[in-house]
Design an enzyme around this catalytic site. Sequence first.
Site, PDB file in Angstrom:
ATOM      1  N   GLU A  31       0.835  -1.197   0.000  1.00  0.00           N
ATOM      2  CA  GLU A  31       0.000   0.000   0.000  1.00  0.00           C
ATOM      3  C   GLU A  31       0.876   1.256   0.000  1.00  0.00           C
ATOM      4  OE1 GLU A  31      -3.802   1.813   2.542  1.00  0.00           O
ATOM      5  OE2 GLU A  31      -2.681   0.089   3.292  1.00  0.00           O
ATOM      6  N   LYS A  80     -10.522   6.745  -0.531  1.00  0.00           N
ATOM      7  CA  LYS A  80     -10.056   5.410  -0.130  1.00  0.00           C
ATOM      8  C   LYS A  80     -11.267   4.700   0.464  1.00  0.00           C
ATOM      9  CE  LYS A  80      -6.226   3.208   2.365  1.00  0.00           C
ATOM     10  NZ  LYS A  80      -6.842   2.405   3.428  1.00  0.00           N
TER      11      LYS A  80
END
Length: 740
Positions: free
Chosen positions: A45, A98
């Site tokens: 990530e 997100k």
Amino acid sequence: MGRLMTLATCSLNQWAMDFTGNKDRIIESIKRAKAAGATLRVGPELEITGYGCLDHFLEGDIFLHCWEMLAQIMKDPSCQDIICDVGMPVRHRNVRPKQFLANDGNYREMRYFTPWSKERYTEDYYLEQTAREITGQRVVPFGDAIISTLDTAFAAETCEELFTSNAPHIHQGLNGCEIFTNSSGSHFEIRKIMTRLTLMTEATRLSKGIYLYANQKGCDGDRLYYDGCSMIIVNGKCVAQGSQFGLDDVEVITATVDIEEVRSARFAPSRGLQAQTQEPYPRIEADIALSEPKSGPSPMDLGPSEPVSIKAHSPPEEIALCPALWLWDYLRRVSAAGFFIPLSGGIDSCATSVIVFSMCRLIHSAIHSDDTHPDTREQVIADCRRLCAKDENWLPSSPQEISGCLFHTCFMGTVNSSGETRSRAKRLAKDIGAYHTDLNIDTVVNALTTLFSTVTSFTPRFKVRGGTPAENLALQNIQARLRMVVAYLWAQLLPTVRQRPGGGSLLVLGSANVDEQLRGYLTKYDCSSADINPIGGISKTDLKAFIAYAAKAFDLPVLEEFLSATPTAELEPITETYVQSDEADMGMTYAELSVFGRLRKVSKLGPWGMYQRLLYTWGKPVPQDSDSEKPDAGAGGQPSTSREQQTNAAAHETPESAHLIQGRGLSPREIRDKVLRFFHFFQINRHKATILPPGLHLEEYSPEDNRYDLRPFVYPSIWRSWQARKIDEHVEQLEAKKAS
């Protein structure tokens, strides 16, 4: 044999804001994936920026530089003919979307990102110019979708989504998605690994499918350490597992999988009924087949990867590895001359020193082991030579040689110090190869106390000599605070004394464990004040288990003496009838502190809730066949069965504090006294938590105020509070009931 494809996932040691270095490590991972014949590569990530950028995510520059790095990756010749999942923050409609946000404990993602609430929905994203010039596209799909190739379908999760109750892979699988990717930034905690591994295997055990997990590795500039351990799982069985911890900045694992195994395993009428009732996902078409690589070996030549046993380290091994690697990452980033610690002869500074020695062992092993990847060996050698100030031909012959260059210890004695602690400190420093100095600070202590007496005409005395508690505490604190002053003087000048080229000072290491910080059993601005604290997130119980393990694993028999010694600050005079003891001073044991810490933070209990919980655990009689007060043998690192069975079983073990609450036969009033005493000291010492040095986060009940445990530092007296009165009334009711 059905349709075979080779897939790759990786662990990268990305540094926050190191755009060029991060980009280079991404490209290297893609090269290795392609060399293995992979057609899909998954990365951690936010791998272009590093996860720990924190408020840098609020800066516009960071998005510009992300697109510049992505453009270089897309243009690189070695990154063609492969699908790559590359992580970075983007702006869309002036926000940073997100889907699921980690927003508790160490994480503040709501500060930087905005939840994407549009499930199964995509819209146009207008590409930045740097990307438009490469792809010729103006817009691309953006949102929650499944990507369909010519031979399968895959979709992405991020770190937090794996831990949610209604994880996306459940519904994606029912919509025909066969491969799930998870780009993660999951930090390490002691005993956490099996939780994560279980979640990953269970993700495909029921719904079937292929799960590719990628994770950050290393310290990217903050209090967290990411432990890697990337995995590839097929229908609930692990077929590839990367290392947990390690000095390699780039680690790529691959597996050859048969997509037909997923399709066969999914054939069940009940599952088919659930799939038919699912709302459809939007599909993004990719005109490529994952089963037809254009480079590397053919999957048909490799065959399907066989299942492997999942491996995990025991808690003592985790302590030997994680803080050591965190220190190495920290040192090579700031380019200091090494580390310095006041080595007291007690177990906390001992454990910190052994962790530094473990770092030296790992460096030496990486340089000389045949199993080290050539790129990793080259990087470690270059860093080691630079930090040790050696020439281009030097190679360390032992971990002690590295320690002698980088690690500096000092015993700062007073008239209250014992010969035993001085001797233990000296022998430990010799065994691990540290540069050791031995001194007394009595003249400095006497100078300050004489100054005070001259100005005030008052001479403070220790309690054993008739002094008040205030006098006794002040005389202890001045010794502790002067050690901090001496430590920083030594840390700044020892490199000059040793004629180390390049200048620079040493980083001062703290050695206050998580239990002492929780209780506030430390002097403000004493040796607990440091640049960083490797053991700030480790309980006393786990530190003792680590020392027991290291005594054998590192061949350091002197450590047995540290284990058997009574923990003491050695700040008061020793008499025939009195020797200072930490646990006596605190009014509670370290094992009890671990219980209080877990119930307060992990179980989220206040005084009343903690009293109620302990009433039904500590209040029970001690089982006749139980030895609940003794340390857990497994946690102590003692050999039992096979190595693999031992480490995997140990990963499930709980610390001694968990055994402590199984039954002690305490009365309600005794439990009341212990609970209120803990909260009294926690509250009056809370201000100390606001100045703790940055410590590696390793424990769920860390009291670190600046990031993890946000609490007030001014409290009313617990003894006069409503909570205390409520507990008192309940104790009186139970006592009256028993009397009647």
